[in-house]
Design a protein around this motif. Structure first.
Motif, PDB file in Angstrom:
ATOM      1  N   SER A  63      22.633  55.977  49.050  1.00  0.00           N
ATOM      2  CA  SER A  63      22.461  57.295  49.660  1.00  0.00           C
ATOM      3  C   SER A  63      21.576  57.104  50.893  1.00  0.00           C
ATOM      4  O   SER A  63      20.537  56.436  50.811  1.00  0.00           O
ATOM      5  N   THR A  64      21.984  57.662  52.006  1.00  0.00           N
ATOM      6  CA  THR A  64      21.190  57.508  53.229  1.00  0.00           C
ATOM      7  C   THR A  64      19.808  58.150  53.045  1.00  0.00           C
ATOM      8  O   THR A  64      18.809  57.638  53.557  1.00  0.00           O
ATOM      9  N   SER A  65      19.760  59.253  52.284  1.00  0.00           N
ATOM     10  CA  SER A  65      18.466  59.913  52.067  1.00  0.00           C
ATOM     11  C   SER A  65      17.570  59.046  51.184  1.00  0.00           C
ATOM     12  O   SER A  65      16.371  58.902  51.453  1.00  0.00           O
ATOM     13  N   ALA A 104      26.178  56.661  45.753  1.00  0.00           N
ATOM     14  CA  ALA A 104      25.463  57.659  44.949  1.00  0.00           C
ATOM     15  C   ALA A 104      24.952  58.780  45.860  1.00  0.00           C
ATOM     16  O   ALA A 104      23.765  59.112  45.854  1.00  0.00           O
ATOM     17  N   SER A 118      21.202  60.827  57.337  1.00  0.00           N
ATOM     18  CA  SER A 118      19.881  61.392  57.060  1.00  0.00           C
ATOM     19  C   SER A 118      18.992  61.106  58.256  1.00  0.00           C
ATOM     20  O   SER A 118      19.113  60.054  58.899  1.00  0.00           O
ATOM     21  N   GLY A 163      26.872  70.633  53.955  1.00  0.00           N
ATOM     22  CA  GLY A 163      25.623  71.063  53.319  1.00  0.00           C
ATOM     23  C   GLY A 163      24.444  70.226  53.782  1.00  0.00           C
ATOM     24  O   GLY A 163      24.603  69.171  54.429  1.00  0.00           O
ATOM     25  N   VAL A 164      23.281  70.717  53.452  1.00  0.00           N
ATOM     26  CA  VAL A 164      22.026  70.108  53.898  1.00  0.00           C
ATOM     27  C   VAL A 164      21.124  69.908  52.683  1.00  0.00           C
ATOM     28  O   VAL A 164      21.001  70.809  51.856  1.00  0.00           O
ATOM     29  N   LEU A 165      20.547  68.739  52.587  1.00  0.00           N
ATOM     30  CA  LEU A 165      19.591  68.456  51.509  1.00  0.00           C
ATOM     31  C   LEU A 165      18.316  67.936  52.165  1.00  0.00           C
ATOM     32  O   LEU A 165      18.326  66.850  52.747  1.00  0.00           O
TER      33      LEU A 165
HETATM   34  C1  BTN Z   1      24.655  70.009  49.525  1.00  0.00           C
HETATM   35  O1  BTN Z   1      24.742  69.857  48.294  1.00  0.00           O
HETATM   36  O2  BTN Z   1      25.177  70.970  50.078  1.00  0.00           O
HETATM   37  C2  BTN Z   1      23.890  69.004  50.339  1.00  0.00           C
HETATM   38  C3  BTN Z   1      24.717  67.767  50.585  1.00  0.00           C
HETATM   39  C4  BTN Z   1      23.973  66.709  51.354  1.00  0.00           C
HETATM   40  C5  BTN Z   1      24.758  65.415  51.367  1.00  0.00           C
HETATM   41  C6  BTN Z   1      24.164  64.429  52.330  1.00  0.00           C
HETATM   42  S1  BTN Z   1      25.268  63.105  52.690  1.00  0.00           S
HETATM   43  C7  BTN Z   1      23.986  62.257  53.524  1.00  0.00           C
HETATM   44  C8  BTN Z   1      22.723  62.460  52.715  1.00  0.00           C
HETATM   45  N1  BTN Z   1      22.629  61.460  51.684  1.00  0.00           N
HETATM   46  C9  BTN Z   1      22.726  61.977  50.461  1.00  0.00           C
HETATM   47  O3  BTN Z   1      22.697  61.324  49.400  1.00  0.00           O
HETATM   48  N2  BTN Z   1      22.869  63.310  50.549  1.00  0.00           N
HETATM   49  C10 BTN Z   1      22.869  63.759  51.914  1.00  0.00           C
END
Ligand code: BTN
Length: 351
Positions: A114-116, A140, A160, A212-214
């Protein structure tokens, strides 16, 4: 199911000429049998492969991979300058703002969990401020509420961005909403009409989720609050990939019936994000609440709000306040006396 092996194979395929299983097996240090199995996984995920003969494979449509040169070019077209300071495997540009200039770096990886998660892991050892990490594929990928983030390689923007703030984490409560507004603004500038928002921070088109944004916050570094801003945006998301998702989703391809150029779109979004982050760091969400409300697909609509404790509230969406809270009233005129909510999942009511 796609794996990092199938993504590696995908990177070796071409739309212009077919590659033999024997040659692909040699490149990937594996057997031809494994290549056939990986090709099947790729097809099952919704990517069309042409079998030119029994053992020769070609992509039916070209895949648009992320590329630092193409991204840099797109950033420069939008007024950014190439920075003198460059690090290995990343590109840094300087974005002119009203009063100053903001450097911004981009790194690309093919596969990552995951980039985050990766930016969070780097945080104790390196300054991730203004560092963007983009991936073609996440093993993931994480969405909000612990949900996985599903995507098709080459069909999604997943990145991210790390950002440092001098304020505490309370100040950042409206940040995810400001970020979704910036992305919607960038999409409008890039020619996508009717892009709207769904509280708290989904980007939608006709009530179907586009992206979406996390945002994850860390206070581990003294005197600073770091935000890791994760963004996922559907560019091309075919039916087989949508199956595990229970909500209505769509992609940018379905809007204009053409495939948006990923590096260009990433550049346009990052420029908007940097402008937004600069304003947010000074003025907070209050600077964005009016524009956010204008883009809200559910404004003045009757909704059902599922609260984190699973209780349901019903009402008319009468506004978004300066902290990003949703205001529900009994009628559209109720803005000042409506009830304020800071978390929950809305849906149209009656559906
Ligand atoms: C949502 O659930 O609406 C938020 C989604 C966020 C997904 C992005 S993809 C790049 C970054 N890395 C992740 O693991 N999640 C965010």
């Amino acid at each position: 199911m796609l794996t990092s092996d199938s993504i590696t194979l995908l990177r070796h395929l071409d739309a212009l000429r077919a590659h033999s299983a024997a040659m692909l097996a040699e490149k990937l240090h594996t057997s031809q049998q494994k290549i056939h199995a990986l090709i099947k996984d790729i097809e099952d995920a919704g990517i069309a492969i042409v079998h030119e003969s029994k053992k020769n494979y070609r992509l039916a449509h070209p895949l648009d991979w992320l590329d630092l040169d193409a991204w840099q070019q797109a950033m420069q077209t939008r007024g950014a300058q190439l920075s003198k300071k460059q690090a290995v495997e990343q590109r840094t540009v300087t974005i002119p703002l009203q009063k100053n200039k903001q450097p911004l770096s981009l790194m690309n990886v093919v596969t990552i969990d995951s980039t985050s998660s990766e930016l969070m892991r780097r945080l104790p050892h390196e300054d991730i401020h203004a560092l963007t990490l983009a991936a073609e594929w996440q093993t993931a990928g994480r969405g909000r509420h612990g949900q996985p983030w599903y995507a098709l390689p080459g069909g999604n923007l997943m990145f991210s961005l790390g950002w440092r703030f001098s304020q505490d984490s309370h100040f950042l409560s409206g940040l995810p909403m400001a970020i979704s507004l910036a992305i919607a603004n960038a999409l409008t500038q890039e020619g996508f009409a009717h892009i709207q928002l769904k509280w708290p921070n989904d980007i939608v088109f006709h009530y179907q989720k586009l992206g979406g944004v996390l945002v994850e916050i860390s206070n581990d570094i003294p005197d600073a609050t770091y935000a890791v801003i994760g963004v996922g945006l559907n560019l091309f998301f075919p039916r087989p990939m949508r199956e595990p998702i229970t909500r209505a989703v769509t992609d940018l391809y379905s809007i204009n019936k053409t495939m948006p150029e990923r590096n260009t779109l990433l550049a346009a979004i990052l420029i908007e994000l940097v402008k937004t982050l600069t304003i947010y760091a000074r003025d907070g969400f209050a600077a964005f609440s009016a524009s956010w409300q204008e883009r809200h697909a559910y404004h003045n609509r009757a909704v059902r709000l599922r609260l984190p404790d699973t209780h349901i509230s019903k009402g008319i969406v009468v506004g978004i306040d300066d902290d990003g809270a949703l205001i529900l009233g009994d009628s559209a005129e109720d803005k000042d006396k409506g009830a304020r909510y800071t978390a929950g999942e809305i849906s149209l009511y009656p559906a």
